[in-house]
Each structure stands twice: as C-alpha cells, then as structure tokens.
Design a protein around this motif. Structure first.
Motif, PDB file in Angstrom:
ATOM      1  N   VAL A  42       0.493  -1.408  -0.182  1.00 44.74           N
ATOM      2  CA  VAL A  42       0.572  -0.028  -0.042  1.00 44.74           C
ATOM      3  C   VAL A  42       1.139   1.283  -0.340  1.00 44.74           C
ATOM      4  O   VAL A  42       1.163   2.399  -0.978  1.00 44.74           O
ATOM      5  CB  VAL A  42      -0.517   0.324   1.631  1.00 44.74           C
ATOM      6  N   ALA A  43       1.905   1.527   0.783  1.00 50.25           N
ATOM      7  CA  ALA A  43       3.124   2.312   1.022  1.00 50.25           C
ATOM      8  C   ALA A  43       3.367   2.345  -0.542  1.00 50.25           C
ATOM      9  O   ALA A  43       3.419   4.102  -0.981  1.00 50.25           O
ATOM     10  CB  ALA A  43       3.901   2.358   1.520  1.00 50.25           C
ATOM     11  N   ASP A  44       3.391   2.043  -0.989  1.00 48.75           N
ATOM     12  CA  ASP A  44       4.362   2.038  -2.430  1.00 48.75           C
ATOM     13  C   ASP A  44       4.031   2.351  -3.820  1.00 48.75           C
ATOM     14  O   ASP A  44       4.192   3.277  -4.517  1.00 48.75           O
ATOM     15  CB  ASP A  44       5.395   0.281  -2.639  1.00 48.75           C
ATOM     16  N   ALA A  72       2.924   5.776  -3.571  1.00 53.95           N
ATOM     17  CA  ALA A  72       4.383   6.815  -3.801  1.00 53.95           C
ATOM     18  C   ALA A  72       4.016   6.367  -4.963  1.00 53.95           C
ATOM     19  O   ALA A  72       5.221   7.970  -6.132  1.00 53.95           O
ATOM     20  CB  ALA A  72       5.789   5.871  -2.998  1.00 53.95           C
ATOM     21  N   HIS A  73       4.054   5.650  -6.029  1.00 53.38           N
ATOM     22  CA  HIS A  73       3.551   5.632  -7.422  1.00 53.38           C
ATOM     23  C   HIS A  73       2.423   6.196  -7.633  1.00 53.38           C
ATOM     24  O   HIS A  73       2.723   7.181  -8.460  1.00 53.38           O
ATOM     25  CB  HIS A  73       3.675   4.298  -7.536  1.00 53.38           C
ATOM     26  N   ALA A  74       1.370   6.272  -7.268  1.00 52.92           N
ATOM     27  CA  ALA A  74      -0.224   7.106  -7.372  1.00 52.92           C
ATOM     28  C   ALA A  74       0.347   8.595  -6.943  1.00 52.92           C
ATOM     29  O   ALA A  74       0.020   9.774  -8.233  1.00 52.92           O
ATOM     30  CB  ALA A  74      -0.929   6.875  -6.424  1.00 52.92           C
ATOM     31  N   SER A  75       0.817   8.966  -6.762  1.00 52.25           N
ATOM     32  CA  SER A  75       1.193  10.224  -5.972  1.00 52.25           C
ATOM     33  C   SER A  75       2.396  10.905  -7.193  1.00 52.25           C
ATOM     34  O   SER A  75       2.230  12.177  -7.711  1.00 52.25           O
ATOM     35  CB  SER A  75       2.441  11.251  -4.803  1.00 52.25           C
ATOM     36  N   HIS A 119      -7.826  18.517 -10.428  1.00 56.63           N
ATOM     37  CA  HIS A 119      -6.359  17.972  -9.691  1.00 56.63           C
ATOM     38  C   HIS A 119      -6.579  18.304  -7.548  1.00 56.63           C
ATOM     39  O   HIS A 119      -6.494  17.452  -7.306  1.00 56.63           O
ATOM     40  CB  HIS A 119      -5.479  19.665  -9.174  1.00 56.63           C
ATOM     41  N   GLU A 120      -7.975  18.561  -6.923  1.00 56.52           N
ATOM     42  CA  GLU A 120      -8.331  18.780  -5.884  1.00 56.52           C
ATOM     43  C   GLU A 120      -9.300  16.991  -5.654  1.00 56.52           C
ATOM     44  O   GLU A 120      -8.740  16.681  -4.742  1.00 56.52           O
ATOM     45  CB  GLU A 120      -8.993  19.801  -5.807  1.00 56.52           C
ATOM     46  N   VAL A 121      -9.504  16.404  -6.601  1.00 56.96           N
ATOM     47  CA  VAL A 121      -9.856  15.640  -6.683  1.00 56.96           C
ATOM     48  C   VAL A 121      -8.971  14.357  -6.478  1.00 56.96           C
ATOM     49  O   VAL A 121      -8.970  13.001  -5.524  1.00 56.96           O
ATOM     50  CB  VAL A 121     -11.223  15.410  -7.907  1.00 56.96           C
ATOM     51  N   TYR A 144      -8.270  11.631  -3.650  1.00 61.81           N
ATOM     52  CA  TYR A 144      -7.383  10.168  -3.827  1.00 61.81           C
ATOM     53  C   TYR A 144      -6.582   9.527  -2.984  1.00 61.81           C
ATOM     54  O   TYR A 144      -6.410   8.896  -2.342  1.00 61.81           O
ATOM     55  CB  TYR A 144      -8.153  10.038  -5.236  1.00 61.81           C
ATOM     56  N   LEU A 145      -5.573  10.531  -3.662  1.00 65.44           N
ATOM     57  CA  LEU A 145      -4.097   9.791  -2.751  1.00 65.44           C
ATOM     58  C   LEU A 145      -4.600   9.419  -1.107  1.00 65.44           C
ATOM     59  O   LEU A 145      -4.047   9.283  -0.929  1.00 65.44           O
ATOM     60  CB  LEU A 145      -2.897  11.636  -3.227  1.00 65.44           C
ATOM     61  N   THR A 146      -5.075  11.439  -0.979  1.00 67.84           N
ATOM     62  CA  THR A 146      -4.830  10.753   0.693  1.00 67.84           C
ATOM     63  C   THR A 146      -6.212   9.531   1.408  1.00 67.84           C
ATOM     64  O   THR A 146      -5.994   8.944   2.201  1.00 67.84           O
ATOM     65  CB  THR A 146      -5.850  12.061   0.994  1.00 67.84           C
ATOM     66  N   THR A 147      -7.538   9.545   0.188  1.00 69.02           N
ATOM     67  CA  THR A 147      -8.285   8.059   0.432  1.00 69.02           C
ATOM     68  C   THR A 147      -7.353   6.775   0.794  1.00 69.02           C
ATOM     69  O   THR A 147      -7.712   5.626   1.491  1.00 69.02           O
ATOM     70  CB  THR A 147      -9.430   7.715  -0.397  1.00 69.02           C
ATOM     71  N   TRP A 148      -6.428   6.734  -0.450  1.00 68.95           N
ATOM     72  CA  TRP A 148      -5.317   5.352  -0.312  1.00 68.95           C
ATOM     73  C   TRP A 148      -4.652   5.076   0.981  1.00 68.95           C
ATOM     74  O   TRP A 148      -3.950   4.755   1.445  1.00 68.95           O
ATOM     75  CB  TRP A 148      -4.416   5.970  -2.535  1.00 68.95           C
ATOM     76  N   HIS A 149      -3.504   6.443   1.556  1.00 70.24           N
ATOM     77  CA  HIS A 149      -3.226   6.444   2.234  1.00 70.24           C
ATOM     78  C   HIS A 149      -3.792   6.135   3.730  1.00 70.24           C
ATOM     79  O   HIS A 149      -3.688   5.264   3.771  1.00 70.24           O
ATOM     80  CB  HIS A 149      -2.667   8.182   2.358  1.00 70.24           C
ATOM     81  N   ALA A 150      -5.006   6.361   3.224  1.00 67.28           N
ATOM     82  CA  ALA A 150      -5.798   6.609   4.801  1.00 67.28           C
ATOM     83  C   ALA A 150      -6.048   4.824   5.222  1.00 67.28           C
ATOM     84  O   ALA A 150      -6.469   4.884   6.713  1.00 67.28           O
ATOM     85  CB  ALA A 150      -7.156   6.990   4.849  1.00 67.28           C
TER      86      ALA A 150
END
Length: 271
Positions: free
Chosen positions: A56-58, A61-64, A234-236, A240-246
């Motif tokens: 998930v962490a990897d 990073a790739h999604a970001s 961009h905001e969306v 998505y990135l925040t949701t992935w990380h959470a």
C-alpha cells in the motif's frame, strides 16, 4: 458331582482387536498438532498483513508520482518555460518525456496493486487453514494430522475444545475472519482508486487493452468508457491520494488488539 466353572477363553481363530481411542486420548494427540498449525497460520497472517501494508505504501508513492507527472503534462501548454520557450519543439519533447514517465509510474502502481492482491490471498488462505484433521495413513499405526479434511466426520476443531488454554478453533477463526474482512473491504476501495489513477494516463484514441491487461477482475466497462474529457480535477486527485493512504477500512487499533489476544493465548510473539 460338581464341576468348577471354566474360565472363558477367546476362540483360537478370533484375533485380538485394538480398542478405539477414547475422546480424551484423541484430544491429547490432536492438541499438539493443532497448536503447531495454529501458530503457523497466525504467523502467516502477521507476515501477509505487513507485506500488504508495505505494498500500500509503495502504491501511494507511485500514485503520487503519477499524479504529479500527469498534472505537469496537463499544465504544459500554459507553463512559462522562460529562456527555453523559443527552442524548437521544446514542449513536444517535454510532453513525450512526461508521457513516458506516466507509463512507468502506471506500471509500478499496477505492480504494487498486484502485490496487495497476492498478500490478500495469503491472508484468506491462512484464515481458512486453522483446523487440524486426522490424516488417514494406510498401514501406519501412528496418528497423523493435516490441514486437509480426509474424513467427513472429522470437523478438525477438537470437538470445540481449547487449542491452548481458552480459545477454540472456532474462536481463532472468528478473530481471523474479522481481521481479513478489513483487508477485503479495503482492497475493494483500492481497486476503485486504482482505476481512477490509471485512467488519467489514458490518451484519447488509445485502446484500453494496449496498456491494461492484468486480470479481468480488475477492469470493467466503467474504465473503458472514461476519456480525458472526464479526467478528475487536481483537488479530486489529491483526495484520492489521501484516501489511498488512509486505509479507511483498516482499524489498526482493533488489529493490534486481535494480535495481542492471540499472542497472549499462544504465549508467543508474532511480529
């Protein structure tokens, strides 16, 4: 004339038969094997959990990186290139390099997701392998055990007896299922996010199958119908990135409690 009562004897042709083991005897044979298997399966659960979280962490990073490259590509027409603006084809060259990086990060994100799926399968397998069954071994007088059911009359749970001190097999299974269900739910959410991230790298006129071809279960008609005109803002993307990380469906506190209970019952440390 009195005759004394004769002592009964077994007829010569009648072979002696071994008595069936008593329930207490069977339980004494079952419990050590069940304990070994239970320790193994919970060790597998612990290891797969950590590997899933690492994937998930990897993936984040790739999604970001993918999002950042995509936004740079999207903003390229209006970007102030300073002294480079008069160089012939500079924007086209920059776009080509950004497109290549988009493709690379998309592949890396997909690989991270594959690893998550793999580790989730290990979690599910371990949660379904906690029972210990008597193994039918022809011409063998030694009782053997397996995690595979040979005898339909053997439930593999020791008749509900505690495996160690308190918890039965069913109680261990219940804890494992609670744990696994969190990861199953989160995997479903990650799948939706993955589709959104990968869709931003699609170019108009490029067929989906040329860039995405891993596992039919990953992709559906929904993704194929998306086109650049429907790309998220961009905001969306940041949401998505925040949701992935959470890891919104993963209750780390409860997971910690589950492993503490299991470790205390087994008197071992799993991680």
């Amino acid at each position: 004339m009195e005759t004394s009562a004769a002592t009964p004897t077994r007829p010569p042709h009648q072979a002696a038969t071994s008595p069936s083991p008593s329930p207490s005897s069977s339980l004494r044979l079952w419990r050590p094997a069940a304990q070994r298997n239970m320790r193994n399966q919970w060790s597998h659960l612990s290891a797969a959990k950590e590997q899933w979280l690492a994937a998930v962490a990897d993936g984040r990073a790739h999604a970001s990186a993918l999002v950042n490259v995509h936004l740079s590509c999207r903003n390229m027409p209006a970007m102030d290139l300073g002294v480079l603006k008069d160089m012939p084809g500079i924007r086209d060259k920059a776009n080509s390099k950004l497109a290549l990086r988009e493709e690379q990060y998309s592949g890396m994100l997909l690989s991270a997701y594959k690893e998550m799926v793999c580790q989730l399968s290990y979690l599910v397998e371990a949660s379904h392998s906690m029972r210990c069954f008597s193994k039918a071994a022809p011409n063998c007088s030694i009782t053997q055990f397996s995690d595979r059911q040979d005898n339909l009359n053997d439930s593999g749970d020791g008749g509900g007896a505690p495996v160690f001190k308190w918890f039965s097999v069913l109680e261990f299974e219940s804890l494992a299922q609670e744990l696994v269900q969190m990861f199953v739910s989160e995997q479903k959410l990650k799948r939706l996010l993955l589709l959104e991230f990968l869709s931003i790298a699609l170019k108009e006129g490029v067929e989906l199958q040329t860039s995405l071809n891993w596992g039919d279960e990953l992709y559906d008609e929904r993704l194929g119908s998306q086109r650049p005109g429907n790309l998220p803002l961009h905001e969306v993307l940041q949401v998505y990135l925040t949701t992935w990380h959470a890891n919104m469906n993963i209750n780390r506190s409860r997971i910690g409690e589950i492993f503490e209970l299991v470790e205390e019952e087994m008197k071992i440390k799993l991680s």
